[in-house]
Design an enzyme around this catalytic site. Structure first.
Site, PDB file in Angstrom:
ATOM      1  N   GLY A 197      14.512  25.573 102.857  1.00  0.00           N
ATOM      2  CA  GLY A 197      15.782  24.894 103.043  1.00  0.00           C
ATOM      3  C   GLY A 197      16.070  24.653 104.503  1.00  0.00           C
ATOM      4  N   SER A 198      17.277  24.205 104.786  1.00  0.00           N
ATOM      5  CA  SER A 198      17.704  23.937 106.147  1.00  0.00           C
ATOM      6  C   SER A 198      19.049  24.613 106.381  1.00  0.00           C
ATOM      7  CB  SER A 198      17.830  22.425 106.376  1.00  0.00           C
ATOM      8  OG  SER A 198      16.596  21.774 106.172  1.00  0.00           O
ATOM      9  N   ASN A 199      19.402  24.732 107.645  1.00  0.00           N
ATOM     10  CA  ASN A 199      20.666  25.363 108.001  1.00  0.00           C
ATOM     11  C   ASN A 199      21.576  24.358 108.696  1.00  0.00           C
ATOM     12  OD1 ASN A 199      19.572  27.852 107.173  1.00  0.00           O
ATOM     13  ND2 ASN A 199      18.659  28.158 109.190  1.00  0.00           N
ATOM     14  N   THR A 212      21.038  18.268 107.070  1.00  0.00           N
ATOM     15  CA  THR A 212      20.035  19.194 106.558  1.00  0.00           C
ATOM     16  C   THR A 212      19.570  18.650 105.215  1.00  0.00           C
ATOM     17  OG1 THR A 212      21.633  20.575 105.379  1.00  0.00           O
ATOM     18  CG2 THR A 212      21.147  21.176 107.656  1.00  0.00           C
ATOM     19  N   HIS A 226      14.551  22.290 108.736  1.00  0.00           N
ATOM     20  CA  HIS A 226      13.280  23.011 108.799  1.00  0.00           C
ATOM     21  C   HIS A 226      12.146  22.024 108.559  1.00  0.00           C
ATOM     22  CE1 HIS A 226      15.367  27.087 107.729  1.00  0.00           C
ATOM     23  NE2 HIS A 226      15.858  26.495 108.800  1.00  0.00           N
TER      24      HIS A 226
END
Length: 390
Positions: A174-176, A243, A197
């Protein structure tokens, strides 16, 4: 003034022009000079021609790109853009023209050392190429690879083992993103940060750039090969970051195919056989013989695995891929110019209504205290079972 380019102490290009179209041309030109080899690689990926210079190890990607109809989908999307949004289409065309100028400019026959080492000359960009680069970059971002993995696990270990080998969901990838209102900061202004990411690449997937014309003045991270600043930008009064939403917007379908004297037919959900589109394409492989690839497309979508005779290992199966740009002929490029012109979070919000691919979570904040947190992109409505396996 047609266009001016200034580089700061870090080599970051700052571009200024009289119109957005002149600016797009300048952006394409400077990107070609800074990222020539990267652009060549991405162009080949979009076309499914990477093996022609990278050799057999790139053949699997070329097969997928051809069978998934990436280049054809990009052409369709650009043709639709010309009909529905001629301003954006002309802007994208100007960018591609700039790339061609930068790649083949006077005194720069080989704009990157890789060209000399491989003996290649830069290929020409078509107006649809930026859309192809965007699609090829993001086609694996959504759900169908995970669905293939679940199917593989279920076939060999049983359905109960799928959860043990999950390659998506909480705790796996995942991404932040962070968005903090001015009420919680010492400056009284909002704080925004996006942390996608991405794979570690050299050169990276982003290019820091400054784009300025009378209509807008934007700093941010561009995707080399694509005009504007799509993912991370700041216009002076509003900023946005993205994201990955980890959304499921691609479907795989098990197909039953058969050959007839006229070509290939696919069994439809109505229980009758329907003619499928079919043709063959040739993939050139450096140092080896050419490879013929059969391209089949049913009413569900392009067949990306298997065929009338099954998979390569003899398993009687064929899988088609249905993904929004192939169905709607829209990659969301209509959002790019409105994003550059945004002044408040409401402008960003409206611009992102046109976003299509990939599906992202977006955070935005402006200098008047406005905040935005939303999902942008196109997710089809269908049964929940489609989200797990073919």
């Amino acid at each position: 003034m047609s266009a001016e380019t200034y580089r700061d102490a870090w080599g970051i290009p700052h571009l200024r022009a009289d119109t957005p179209h002149e600016l797009a041309r300048a952006q394409g030109r400077v990107t070609a000079r800074d990222r020539a080899w990267q652009l060549e690689v991405e162009r080949h990926r979009a076309q499914g021609t990477s093996a022609s210079f990278l050799g057999p190890e790139a053949l699997s990607w070329d097969r997928l790109a051809r069978r998934a109809r990436l280049a054809d989908t990009a052409r369709r999307c650009f043709a639709a853009l010309e009909r529905k949004d001629p301003e954006t289409a002309a802007w994208v065309r100007a960018y591609a023209d700039g790339v061609n100028e930068g790649l083949t400019g006077t005194g720069r026959p080989n704009p990157a050392p890789e060209f000399a080492r491989t003996g290649l000359a830069p290929g020409r960009w078509d107006p649809w190429t930026p859309l192809g680069v965007w699609l090829a970059t993001h086609i694996l971002f959504a759900g169908f690879p995970a669905k293939l993995w679940r199917e593989h696990i279920a076939t060999h270990l049983g359905p109960e083992a799928v959860a043990l080998f999950a390659a998506d969901g909480p705790g796996t990838a995942g991404s932040n993103g962070w968005l903090v209102s001015g009420e919680r900061t010492t400056t009284g202004h909002a704080l925004i940060a996006g942390d996608p990411h991405r794979f570690i690449e050299d050169p990276g997937v982003y290019q820091q750039i400054h784009l300025s014309c009378p209509e807008f003045d934007v700093v941010g991270l561009a995707v080399p090969g694509v005009p504007g600043v799509a993912h991370f930008g700041h216009t002076g009064t509003v900023a946005w970051a993205i994201t990955n939403a980890m959304a499921d917007y691609q479907d795989l379908y098990r197909e039953r195919l058969r050959r007839t004297g006229a070509g290939v037919e696919a069994l439809g959900p109505d229980g009758t056989w329907h003619r499928a589109a079919r043709h063959t394409e040739t993939i050139h492989v450096a140092g080896e013989d050419t490879v013929e690839v059969e391209i089949i497309e049913t009413d569900r979508g392009p067949v990306i695995a298997g065929g009338p005779e099954g998979l390569d290992d003899g398993t009687p199966a064929a899988l088609s891929l249905r993904y929004p740009p192939r169905v709607t002929a829209d990659l969301g490029f209509g959002a790019l110019l409105p994003l550059l012109r945004a002044r408040r979070v409401a402008d960003v919000d409206r611009a992102l209504d046109a976003w299509a691919e990939p599906v992202n979570v977006v955070q935005a904040a402006d200098t008047e205290g406005g905040l935005l947190h939303r999902v942008a992109g196109r997710v089809p409505v269908r049964p929940a079972a489609n989200g797990l396996r073919p």
